[in-house]
Motif scaffolding. Structure first.
Motif, mmCIF file in Angstrom:
data_model
loop_
_atom_site.group_PDB
_atom_site.id
_atom_site.type_symbol
_atom_site.label_atom_id
_atom_site.label_comp_id
_atom_site.label_asym_id
_atom_site.label_seq_id
_atom_site.Cartn_x
_atom_site.Cartn_y
_atom_site.Cartn_z
ATOM 1 N N ILE A 55 -2.725 15.623 2.834
ATOM 2 C CA ILE A 55 -2.129 15.669 4.166
ATOM 3 C C ILE A 55 -1.829 14.269 4.696
ATOM 4 O O ILE A 55 -0.770 14.025 5.280
ATOM 5 C CB ILE A 55 -3.074 16.420 5.134
ATOM 6 N N LEU A 56 -2.743 13.328 4.477
ATOM 7 C CA LEU A 56 -2.612 11.993 5.081
ATOM 8 C C LEU A 56 -1.711 11.033 4.302
ATOM 9 O O LEU A 56 -1.094 10.159 4.919
ATOM 10 C CB LEU A 56 -3.991 11.364 5.251
ATOM 11 N N MET A 57 -1.647 11.167 2.978
ATOM 12 C CA MET A 57 -0.830 10.240 2.185
ATOM 13 C C MET A 57 0.647 10.612 2.314
ATOM 14 O O MET A 57 1.024 11.751 2.028
ATOM 15 C CB MET A 57 -1.227 10.300 0.705
ATOM 16 N N PRO A 58 1.489 9.676 2.736
ATOM 17 C CA PRO A 58 2.912 9.999 2.853
ATOM 18 C C PRO A 58 3.584 10.059 1.494
ATOM 19 O O PRO A 58 3.125 9.441 0.523
ATOM 20 C CB PRO A 58 3.466 8.837 3.675
ATOM 21 N N ASN A 59 4.661 10.834 1.405
ATOM 22 C CA ASN A 59 5.498 10.819 0.212
ATOM 23 C C ASN A 59 6.133 9.462 0.054
ATOM 24 O O ASN A 59 6.406 8.774 1.050
ATOM 25 C CB ASN A 59 6.600 11.879 0.312
ATOM 26 N N GLU A 60 6.417 9.086 -1.164
ATOM 27 C CA GLU A 60 7.044 7.794 -1.429
ATOM 28 C C GLU A 60 8.410 7.711 -0.747
ATOM 29 O O GLU A 60 8.763 6.684 -0.172
ATOM 30 C CB GLU A 60 7.193 7.606 -2.941
#
Length: 67
Positions: A55-60
């Protein structure tokens, strides 16, 4: 330049969390996946941490668009 913690588009299997952690810390995605699978043998909240990182890590792509 420091590497940011993002979920890459290439090399992901489920959500890209392990691939992102591997890129950030200079490890292969396969090694991070293996460590995660081995950690499932121990009691703890590994799956919850994985879901939170998902949830917290954004997509590249999203990270590059906001730069």
């Amino acid at each position: 330049m420091s590497r940011k913690l993002v979920r890459p588009r290439q090399g992901r299997m489920i959500a890209g969390v392990c691939a992102g952690l591997g890129q950030r810390f200079g490890m292969s995605a396969g090694m991070v996946r293996l460590l995660f699978l081995l950690s499932l043998l121990l009691p703890g909240t590994q799956v919850i941490v994985y879901l939170i990182l998902w949830i917290l890590m954004p997509n590249e792509d999203r990270y590059l668009a906001t730069r």
